[in-house]
Design an enzyme around this catalytic site. Structure first.
Site, PDB file in Angstrom:
ATOM      1  CB  SER A  63      -0.962   0.017   1.190  1.00  0.00           C
ATOM      2  OG  SER A  63      -2.095  -0.777   0.913  1.00  0.00           O
ATOM      3  CE  LYS A  66      -4.684   2.062  -0.542  1.00  0.00           C
ATOM      4  NZ  LYS A  66      -4.104   0.733  -0.294  1.00  0.00           N
ATOM      5  CB  SER A 127      -4.514   1.920   3.868  1.00  0.00           C
ATOM      6  OG  SER A 127      -3.759   1.432   2.783  1.00  0.00           O
ATOM      7  CE  LYS A 252      -1.465   4.039   2.550  1.00  0.00           C
ATOM      8  NZ  LYS A 252      -1.408   2.999   3.611  1.00  0.00           N
TER       9      LYS A 252
END
Length: 445
Positions: A63, A66, A127, A252
């Site tokens: 993730s 992202k 997320s 993140k």
């Protein structure tokens, strides 16, 4: 054994005992044992790499992907191609993904509309995968087309060995057979830690407002409705959360079976901001875990904030020994002084300050055989300072970020007049003639 021999033996044993008790002094980077498959620590201001481990190895990015979706959205907002209050109508793809409770998600309803702002917050804080897909479909109609934009931007940014196959960082096999057209079900998003760090820095440089959202520890999605969802930030190092760390405000996390547990974090203390990336973090037993990525990140940040300071390595107007001047041809003076135009500040380990050696790399298009031809203007850029570390490891900079400190002339040198040049040429000719004649006479006798 006589008395002297006994005393000598005792002395030797005492020395040996002291040596065995006192720990060996090792360099900080050697003693830093980051429990991750790959890791990197970077000064966010300059791009100076303070530590790295397997940072060039392409790995699953999960993730952390992202961050590229965030970048493209913030870029589109800045260009007024979309607005925060713009509505997105849920597609069947986004709806089905939102219903998978094994994934991080906020609940979408079929045919319902959601604003870009609330989907962005769900993506950046929680997320949320379906929300990320909704953003991708808004910016490029389909996720497949959005993936093309992601890969184009990665090339533009200079993110080496980077491959995006979807907008979320999920394994394509988790997308229920709806993975983007042109990709395979077995495909994964791939990046090395160095490229993740570079993406993080570019995101922070271009859109620092991203931190206004990533630093939110908890937020309610659709507050006051039946769909209200508590979104606790997956970055548990934020203030007030379980692994809080002073100065942490982004950015993140990522975890899949393929990628393991990863994190791209950033923290600021006083004027220093650092970026740390860990990929495939493990605990003392070698097992990947939610906590392991934060432990590894903490180790990196403690090392960076504890061992490094911003130092003025070279002051403005500094002259390097042995390279104080350049020759001047056809000038009223035979030499011109050169010096650094501005100071060179750099984040370094305080103990290493004296390890750096300076050298001027001259512009060979301008400077021929260490000489300039008059007229020479003041502040003419003749080269740049290059630093090399005499001992130990220097990891350099993220590509494209190394700062060049200009070396310039400190005065103007006028071109000599035609008469002076002619007279000088005549003097050189007579001097050469005299030297040749003297040599010939000496050889005769």
């Amino acid at each position: 054994m006589n008395l002297i021999s006994k005393r000598l033996l005792v002395a030797v044993l005492v020395i040996f005992t002291i040596i065995s008790i006192v720990p060996k002094q090792v360099k900080a980077e050697e003693s830093l044992n980051v429990m991750a498959e790959a890791a990197i620590l970077v000064d966010a201001t300059s791009g100076k790499i303070l530590y790295e481990k397997n940072a060039g190895k392409p790995l699953g990015v999960a993730s952390m992907t992202k961050m590229m979706t965030e970048y493209l959205l913030l870029e589109a907002i800045a260009k007024e191609q979309v607005t925060w209050d713009q509505q997105y109508k849920v597609t069947d793809y986004a709806y089905q993904i939102s219903q998978d409770m094994r994934l991080s998600n906020v609940p979408f309803r079929e045919e319902e509309s959601y604003t870009i702002k609330e989907m962005y917050e769900a993506m950046a804080i929680f997320s949320a995968n379906a929300a990320t897909i909704g953003i991708a479909e808004t910016l490029a109609d389909t996720e497949a087309e959005f993936v093309e934009l992601m890969n184009e931007k990665a090339k533009e940014m200079g993110l080496e060995d980077t491959i995006f196959v979807n907008s979320t960082g999920l394994s394509n096999s988790s997308l229920m057979g709806m993975h983007p057209k042109g990709t395979k079900e077995s495909d994964e998003n791939i990046m090395p830690a160095r490229s993740v760090a570079k993406l993080t820095k570019i995101l922070l440089d271009d859109y620092p407002e991203v931190l206004d959202t990533t630093k939110i520890p908890v937020k309610l999605f659709r507050e006051g409705t039946v769909d209200e969802t508590r979104m606790e930030n997956w970055n548990s190092m934020l203030p007030g959360l379980i692994y809080e760390y002073e100065g942490m405000d982004g950015l993140k996390t990522g975890s899949t079976d393929f990628a393991g547990y990863s994190f791209a974090g950033t923290a600021k203390r006083q004027e220093t901001r650092l970026i740390a990336v860990v990929m495939g973090a493990v605990d003392d037993r070698g097992k990947g875990s939610y906590k392991a990525r934060f432990d590894a990140t903490r180790d990196l940040f403690d090392y960076g904030f504890g061992k490094f300071t911003v130092e003025e390595v070279v002051p403005a107007g500094h002259q390097i020994k042995g390279q104080e001047t350049l020759n001047v041809e056809k000038g009223v003076e035979k030499e011109v002084a050169i010096a650094t135009k501005e100071p060179l500040t750099m984040m370094i380990r305080t103990a290493d300050k004296d390890q750096y050696q300076l050298e001027i790399i001259l512009d060979n298009k301008l400077v021929k055989n260490d000489s300039l031809e008059a007229t020479v203007d003041k502040d003419l850029v003749v080269g740049a300072v290059e630093l090399t570390k005499a001992d130990g490891t220097d990891y350099g900079y993220l590509s494209g970020y190394k700062k060049q400190i200009k070396v310039v002339t400190t005065e103007s040198i006028e071109r000599a007049s035609w008469f002076s040049l002619t007279l000088h040429s005549a003097e050189e000719f007579m001097s050469a003639l005299w030297n040749d004649t003297s040599t010939f006479v000496k050889e005769l006798f």
